[in-house]
Design a protein around this motif. Structure first.
Motif, mmCIF file in Angstrom:
data_model
loop_
_atom_site.group_PDB
_atom_site.id
_atom_site.type_symbol
_atom_site.label_atom_id
_atom_site.label_comp_id
_atom_site.label_asym_id
_atom_site.label_seq_id
_atom_site.Cartn_x
_atom_site.Cartn_y
_atom_site.Cartn_z
ATOM 1 N N ALA A 161 35.179 50.697 41.271
ATOM 2 C CA ALA A 161 35.379 49.249 41.176
ATOM 3 C C ALA A 161 36.346 48.990 40.039
ATOM 4 O O ALA A 161 36.503 49.811 39.122
ATOM 5 C CB ALA A 161 34.053 48.523 40.942
ATOM 6 N N TRP A 162 36.992 47.821 40.102
ATOM 7 C CA TRP A 162 38.035 47.480 39.140
ATOM 8 C C TRP A 162 37.743 46.130 38.497
ATOM 9 O O TRP A 162 37.493 45.144 39.209
ATOM 10 C CB TRP A 162 39.400 47.403 39.829
ATOM 11 C CG TRP A 162 39.801 48.658 40.532
ATOM 12 C CD1 TRP A 162 39.408 49.080 41.764
ATOM 13 C CD2 TRP A 162 40.665 49.674 40.023
ATOM 14 N NE1 TRP A 162 39.979 50.288 42.073
ATOM 15 C CE2 TRP A 162 40.768 50.680 41.018
ATOM 16 C CE3 TRP A 162 41.401 49.820 38.833
ATOM 17 C CZ2 TRP A 162 41.552 51.820 40.850
ATOM 18 C CZ3 TRP A 162 42.182 50.955 38.672
ATOM 19 C CH2 TRP A 162 42.251 51.940 39.666
ATOM 20 N N ALA A 163 37.784 46.074 37.180
ATOM 21 C CA ALA A 163 37.742 44.808 36.449
ATOM 22 C C ALA A 163 39.145 44.568 35.929
ATOM 23 O O ALA A 163 39.581 45.189 34.943
ATOM 24 C CB ALA A 163 36.740 44.884 35.296
ATOM 25 N N ILE A 164 39.877 43.691 36.606
ATOM 26 C CA ILE A 164 41.289 43.477 36.288
ATOM 27 C C ILE A 164 41.635 42.000 36.436
ATOM 28 O O ILE A 164 40.877 41.210 37.009
ATOM 29 C CB ILE A 164 42.217 44.292 37.218
ATOM 30 C CG1 ILE A 164 42.040 43.836 38.678
ATOM 31 C CG2 ILE A 164 41.972 45.786 37.074
ATOM 32 C CD1 ILE A 164 43.112 44.323 39.592
ATOM 33 N N HIS A 165 42.821 41.647 35.951
ATOM 34 C CA HIS A 165 43.384 40.319 36.184
ATOM 35 C C HIS A 165 44.065 40.354 37.550
ATOM 36 O O HIS A 165 45.159 40.911 37.700
ATOM 37 C CB HIS A 165 44.387 39.958 35.085
ATOM 38 C CG HIS A 165 43.750 39.807 33.735
ATOM 39 N ND1 HIS A 165 43.416 40.886 32.957
ATOM 40 C CD2 HIS A 165 43.381 38.699 33.037
ATOM 41 C CE1 HIS A 165 42.873 40.465 31.823
ATOM 42 N NE2 HIS A 165 42.838 39.146 31.852
ATOM 43 N N THR A 166 43.393 39.793 38.529
ATOM 44 C CA THR A 166 43.878 39.914 39.898
ATOM 45 C C THR A 166 45.205 39.206 40.110
ATOM 46 O O THR A 166 45.981 39.582 40.984
ATOM 47 C CB THR A 166 42.832 39.351 40.878
ATOM 48 O OG1 THR A 166 42.490 38.009 40.496
ATOM 49 C CG2 THR A 166 41.578 40.205 40.868
ATOM 50 N N HIS A 167 45.478 38.172 39.323
ATOM 51 C CA HIS A 167 46.729 37.437 39.497
ATOM 52 C C HIS A 167 47.923 38.363 39.279
ATOM 53 O O HIS A 167 48.925 38.268 39.982
ATOM 54 C CB HIS A 167 46.784 36.268 38.515
ATOM 55 C CG HIS A 167 48.033 35.441 38.639
ATOM 56 N ND1 HIS A 167 48.209 34.528 39.653
ATOM 57 C CD2 HIS A 167 49.165 35.389 37.883
ATOM 58 C CE1 HIS A 167 49.386 33.941 39.515
ATOM 59 N NE2 HIS A 167 49.991 34.454 38.458
#
Length: 390
Positions: A33-39
Motif C-alpha cells: 500500500a502507498w501513502a502518497i500525495h495522489t495529486h
C-alpha cells in the motif's frame, strides 16, 4: 507474505526507486500500500495499487524553490517544505497505518511523518534514502538546528512520550537505512550520521511508466548528449537551457535531447530536441555524455551507463553530489546561474573528448552495476518484516 506500507513525499525522483522495489515485492506476492500525495504521484503508480491519499483538501504540498543556496537553502527546505509537510501528513499516515496494519513500513528519508507514525504505533520501519548526501553531517550549527526542529515535532505529535525517548535524527531508522548509492561516491570530507546502512546502488527500471520518444531523430553520425535539470529545477528559469542550446547549435556533429518546458522548442536549433519527459534509462543507452543538475538519481543512472557528465548544481544536496562526482574523476563543473555560451562550448568539448572522464565513469559504473539495487532492497524489507513478526 508481508504487508508493506510505503510513505513518500510528492517527488517523482523519490518514487521511482520505490516503484522498482515494489515491483520485486509484488512479484513475490507481498501485499503493498502507498501513502502518497495522489495529486502529484497517483498517476505514476500501478493501476491496481492500494493508495492512501496524503492530499489535504486544497493544501497540496509542493516544493518552493528558495532564492538562496548552500546551507541556507537546506534550512529553508526544512522550514518551508519538509516540516510543514510532516505536520500535514502525520494524521493521514497514522490513519493509513491503522487501516492497513502493515508488518513493516518503508519511509522516505524526507517523509519524517512516516517514521514518527511507525514509532508511535510500534511498527518496524526502514528509511529509503535516495541520495548519498543525506547521510552526511552538515555544519555543527545546522545539525543542531535540525535536531531542535525534530525535537519540537516529536513533542507536538507524541506529547506523552518521555523526553528521553526522543532522538536527534528520527528520520534515520534504528532497523535499517536503505541507501540507493555506493560508498565509492561518498568521499571522506564529511562524517556520516551514525545509523545502520545498506548501500544498494540505484534501484531503477521496473515499475516506471512508458514514455513515447522519437528514436528515429537520433542520427548515427552524431554524438548525443542528454541535458536535464530534474523534475523540480527544470522550470526554475530557462536561461541555462538557452545557453546550452546556443552552444550546441554550432556543433553540427552533436545532437542534444533537452528535458525541459516545451515552450523552448521554438528556440531550439535543429540539433536540439526538447521534450517534456523522456524515458531516461533507455535514452542513456544512446548517449555519449550528460549535462545535469547533479541530482543523485541522474548521476547514478549516468554512471551506470559508463557516461561522463557535466554537473551544474543548483540547490539542496546537489553541490555535494556534484563534488563527489568531480572528485571521483567522472564529471566536469559548470556554473548553473552564470555560464556563458563560450564556457559551455569549451566544457561540452571537453566532456566529449577527455578519455579519462570516460575511464572513471566506467570504473564507477562497474561498481554500480554490481550493486543489489531493487532486489537487495526488497530482500532487506522482507527480512525486517519477518523479524518484526517473529
Amino acid at each position: 507474505m508481508a504487508r508493506i506500507l510505503f510513505a513518500l513525499p510528492p517527488l517523482i525522483g523519490h518514487l521511482n526507486p520505490m516503484l522498482a522495489v515494489a515491483a520485486q515485492l509484488s512479484a513475490a506476492g507481498h501485499e503493498l500500500a502507498w501513502a502518497i500525495h495522489t495529486h502529484q504521484l497517483g498517476a505514476s503508480l500501478p493501476d491496481a495499487a492500494r493508495v492512501f491519499s496524503l492530499d489535504a483538501g486544497d493544501q497540496v504540498t509542493t516544493v518552493v524553490l528558495p532564492k538562496v543556496r548552500g546551507l541556507e537553502s537546506v534550512r529553508l527546505f526544512f522550514e518551508d517544505y519538509a516540516l510543514p509537510m510532516a505536520e500535514q501528513s502525520l494524521p493521514l499516515i497514522e490513519q493509513a497505518a491503522l487501516s492497513f496494519k502493515p508488518d513493516v513500513m518503508v519511509v522516505d528519508h524526507q517523509m519524517i511523518a512516516g517514521s514518527l507514525v511507525a514509532r508511535k504505533l510500534g511498527i518496524a520501519w526502514l528509511a529509503s534514502i535516495t541520495t548519498s548526501a543525506s547521510i552526511l553531517r552538515m555544519s555543527p550549527m545546522l545539525d543542531d538546528w535540525v535536531a531542535g526542529q525534530y525535537a519540537g515535532l516529536q513533542q507536538r505529535y507524541m506529547p506523552s512520550e518521555a523526553e528521553s525517548a526522543r532522538v536527534a535524527r528520527p528520520d534515520f531508522s534504528p532497523w535499517l537505512n536503505l541507501v540507493f548509492s555506493i560508498e565509492e561516491l561518498l568521499g571522506t570530507e564529511h562524517a556520516r550520521v551514525e545509523a545502520p546502512y545498506a548501500f544498494l546502488g540505484p534501484a531503477i527500471g521496473q515499475g516506471r511508466r512508458e514514455i513515447d520518444f522519437p528514436w528515429q531523430w537520433l542520427r548515427d553520425d552524431c554524438r548525443h548528449i542528454l541535458v536535464t535539470l530534474g523534475t523540480i529545477s527544470r522550470d526554475r528559469d530557462t536561461r541555462f537551457f538557452e545557453v546550452i542550446m546556443a552552444a550546441i547549435a554550432d556543433m553540427p556533429n552533436v545532437q542534444a535531447v533537452l528535458v525541459g518546458p516545451e515552450s523552448l522548442s521554438v528556440k531550439a536549433p535543429a540539433n536540439v530536441l526538447v521534450r517534456d519527459f523522456v524515458p531516461q534509462v533507455e535514452l542513456l543507452k544512446k548517449m555519449h555524455g550528460v549535462i545535469c543538475h547533479a541530482g543523485h538519481n541522474t548521476v547514478c543512472e549516468t554512471l551506470m551507463h559508463n557516461l561522463p557528465m557535466i554537473v551544474a548544481p543548483i540547490r539542496d544536496d546537489q553541490p555535494v553530489i556534484a563534488r563527489q562526482a568531480i572528485d571521483a574523476g567522472a564529471a566536469l563543473f559548470m556554473r548553473h546561474g552564470k555560464v556563458s555560451v563560450a564556457t559551455a562550448k569549451t566544457t561540452i568539448h571537453a566532456l566529449l573528448n577527455t578519455p579519462e572522464l570516460n575511464h572513471q565513469a566506467a570504473r564507477l559504473g562497474a561498481v554500480l552495476r554490481k550493486s543489489s539495487g531493487a532486489v537487495g532492497a526488497a530482500e532487506h524489507i522482507v527480512r525486517i518484516a519477518n523479524a518484526a513478526r517473529a
